[in-house]
Design a protein around this motif. Sequence first.
Motif, PDB file in Angstrom:
ATOM      1  N   ALA A 127     -85.115   9.978 -14.835  1.00 55.56           N
ATOM      2  CA  ALA A 127     -85.108   9.076 -13.688  1.00 55.56           C
ATOM      3  C   ALA A 127     -86.502   9.053 -13.083  1.00 55.56           C
ATOM      4  O   ALA A 127     -87.079  10.105 -12.770  1.00 55.56           O
ATOM      5  N   VAL A 128     -87.068   7.852 -12.896  1.00 58.64           N
ATOM      6  CA  VAL A 128     -88.421   7.680 -12.386  1.00 58.64           C
ATOM      7  C   VAL A 128     -88.358   6.816 -11.135  1.00 58.64           C
ATOM      8  O   VAL A 128     -87.850   5.684 -11.171  1.00 58.64           O
ATOM      9  N   VAL A 129     -88.854   7.356 -10.034  1.00 53.92           N
ATOM     10  CA  VAL A 129     -88.968   6.611  -8.775  1.00 53.92           C
ATOM     11  C   VAL A 129     -90.448   6.587  -8.406  1.00 53.92           C
ATOM     12  O   VAL A 129     -91.069   7.641  -8.239  1.00 53.92           O
ATOM     13  N   SER A 130     -91.004   5.390  -8.294  1.00 49.14           N
ATOM     14  CA  SER A 130     -92.421   5.241  -7.957  1.00 49.14           C
ATOM     15  C   SER A 130     -92.561   4.425  -6.687  1.00 49.14           C
ATOM     16  O   SER A 130     -91.853   3.435  -6.473  1.00 49.14           O
TER      17      SER A 130
ATOM     18  N   ALA B 192     -90.123  20.414  -6.796  1.00 49.85           N
ATOM     19  CA  ALA B 192     -90.084  21.661  -7.571  1.00 49.85           C
ATOM     20  C   ALA B 192     -88.683  22.256  -7.577  1.00 49.85           C
ATOM     21  O   ALA B 192     -88.224  22.785  -8.600  1.00 49.85           O
ATOM     22  N   ARG B 193     -87.957  22.175  -6.457  1.00 51.78           N
ATOM     23  CA  ARG B 193     -86.607  22.725  -6.428  1.00 51.78           C
ATOM     24  C   ARG B 193     -85.673  21.938  -7.331  1.00 51.78           C
ATOM     25  O   ARG B 193     -84.752  22.503  -7.936  1.00 51.78           O
ATOM     26  N   HIS B 194     -85.901  20.638  -7.485  1.00 51.93           N
ATOM     27  CA  HIS B 194     -85.073  19.808  -8.364  1.00 51.93           C
ATOM     28  C   HIS B 194     -85.589  19.803  -9.806  1.00 51.93           C
ATOM     29  O   HIS B 194     -85.113  19.005 -10.623  1.00 51.93           O
ATOM     30  N   ARG B 195     -86.550  20.665 -10.108  1.00 46.96           N
ATOM     31  CA  ARG B 195     -87.120  20.817 -11.452  1.00 46.96           C
ATOM     32  C   ARG B 195     -87.702  19.489 -11.958  1.00 46.96           C
ATOM     33  O   ARG B 195     -87.557  19.133 -13.131  1.00 46.96           O
TER      34      ARG B 195
ATOM     35  N   MET C 123     -87.357  13.053 -12.573  1.00 43.54           N
ATOM     36  CA  MET C 123     -86.304  14.057 -12.613  1.00 43.54           C
ATOM     37  C   MET C 123     -85.369  13.763 -13.782  1.00 43.54           C
ATOM     38  O   MET C 123     -85.277  12.616 -14.235  1.00 43.54           O
ATOM     39  N   GLU C 124     -84.687  14.795 -14.222  1.00 44.82           N
ATOM     40  CA  GLU C 124     -83.762  14.637 -15.343  1.00 44.82           C
ATOM     41  C   GLU C 124     -82.540  13.842 -14.894  1.00 44.82           C
ATOM     42  O   GLU C 124     -81.883  14.186 -13.899  1.00 44.82           O
TER      43      GLU C 124
END
Length: 491
Positions: free
Chosen positions: A410-413, A459-462, A481-482
Amino acid sequence: MSLPAATATTTAAPALTPGPLPEIAAAPAPMPDLAPTIAGAATASPPVAAAPVPARPSPAAPVPTPVAALPPAPNGRSGRRSLALVGAVAAVVIGGAAAGALDPLLAILMAALLVALWLSLRPAPPAPVPVVTPLPAAPPPARDSQACAVVAALPEPALLLSAAGNIITANQRVALALGPTRVGDPLSFVVRVPEVLDAVRAAAADGVPRRVEFAERIPLDRWLEAHVVPLRLHVSPERAPDAVLLTFRDLTQQRRVEQMRADFVANASHELRTPLASLSGFIETLQGPARNDTPARERFLAIMAAQARRMSRLIDDLLSLSRIELNAHVQPQTKVDLGAIIAHVCDTLSPLARDRGVELEQVRETADLEILGDRDELIRLFENLVENALKYGAAGKKVEVRLARENGTAVVSVRDFGPGISPEHLPRLTERFYRVDVAASRDQGGTGLGLAIVKHIVARHRGRLGVESELGNGAIFSVRMEALPNPEKNL
């Protein structure tokens, strides 16, 4: 055969009176050991052995050359040629004596010389090689299996060194921390810190443990602590150590945390001191000269309210950052719809976009996109990114929020079309209280903690946070994020 004639002639030799020989008469000293030499020659040579040896040699007999003074016996073909030559001369001498052409005494002396020469030319038997039995020695520390096993099991980089400073063994963590090692190499091949090398030499000499702290700047800034412990593996405790154990402890994380804590306290106190000073000054003014000045009182109260809100935001950001760091090691396991979160954030910040005169556009390239995350933290994450774009990229009059799926990610820009960010500022954007433009940030009501919060939430959501920017072309902040697989639809 001529052998009986030679024997008969030699037997009759004492009855003859030989003529004087000048070279024999010139010999000044008698030769007392001629009889044993001739006896040995008679034993070694059968033709000469039949000739009787006078009990008392003539005083005029020449002194034979000692065998020890002759050159060493040759070997190989040259030695065989010399022996053949000696045999030919001996045959001539015997033949001459048998024919009466040589004086019998002279023939005996020449035969003795030839026998001695023949003995010296014979190849000497090989001398026995002495077998040297080495004394049993104590095994060196390099082969102490127990010590090597202990070094290999240590959780930190460790090397076992000899008293001379050579590497006996090293565990696998040394290669990761310092580089590859090889048994037998000096320690200076791996560690090039003079303080550590001096500590190893001193510990091997006096047996006193030592500790050395040092820093490395290449290829990265690192702080290490070296512990030098002398060991006595194969000698008594009264003697000097025969090995040295060298271990390393990485202090980089600890030093960075200490530096971060010091910077945090300094920056936080500075950020709080400024609004507190403003509030104190305005309160004193309202209590004094502006007590009855209504326009000034209204203006001062508005400034005081803004400073109070700034302090409130700073405290909220500090508390949020502390909570996120507290749960940094726990990955969220709740399914959330990323599209719904983006829509909520854009709806919440649409009034700010209208006030700034900026168009806030959503671009969704996928309909359903779910991830495992914390809804409140994700809302805070994208609020900070979109709010920064609206505040600092307002000159472009447009902010674009894009949601897409790329190979299961998943990519949010969030992209703005403002002035952009200089390249030297990009690596430090996520540091606490770091601002590209301090004055502009304070004017916009920023606390300097927004991107630090974004980094810790990602970082917490890897996930991964990326920043791309060029001066004059705006900036793009992207979060990856994955993503979960698409939900199955009932047909």
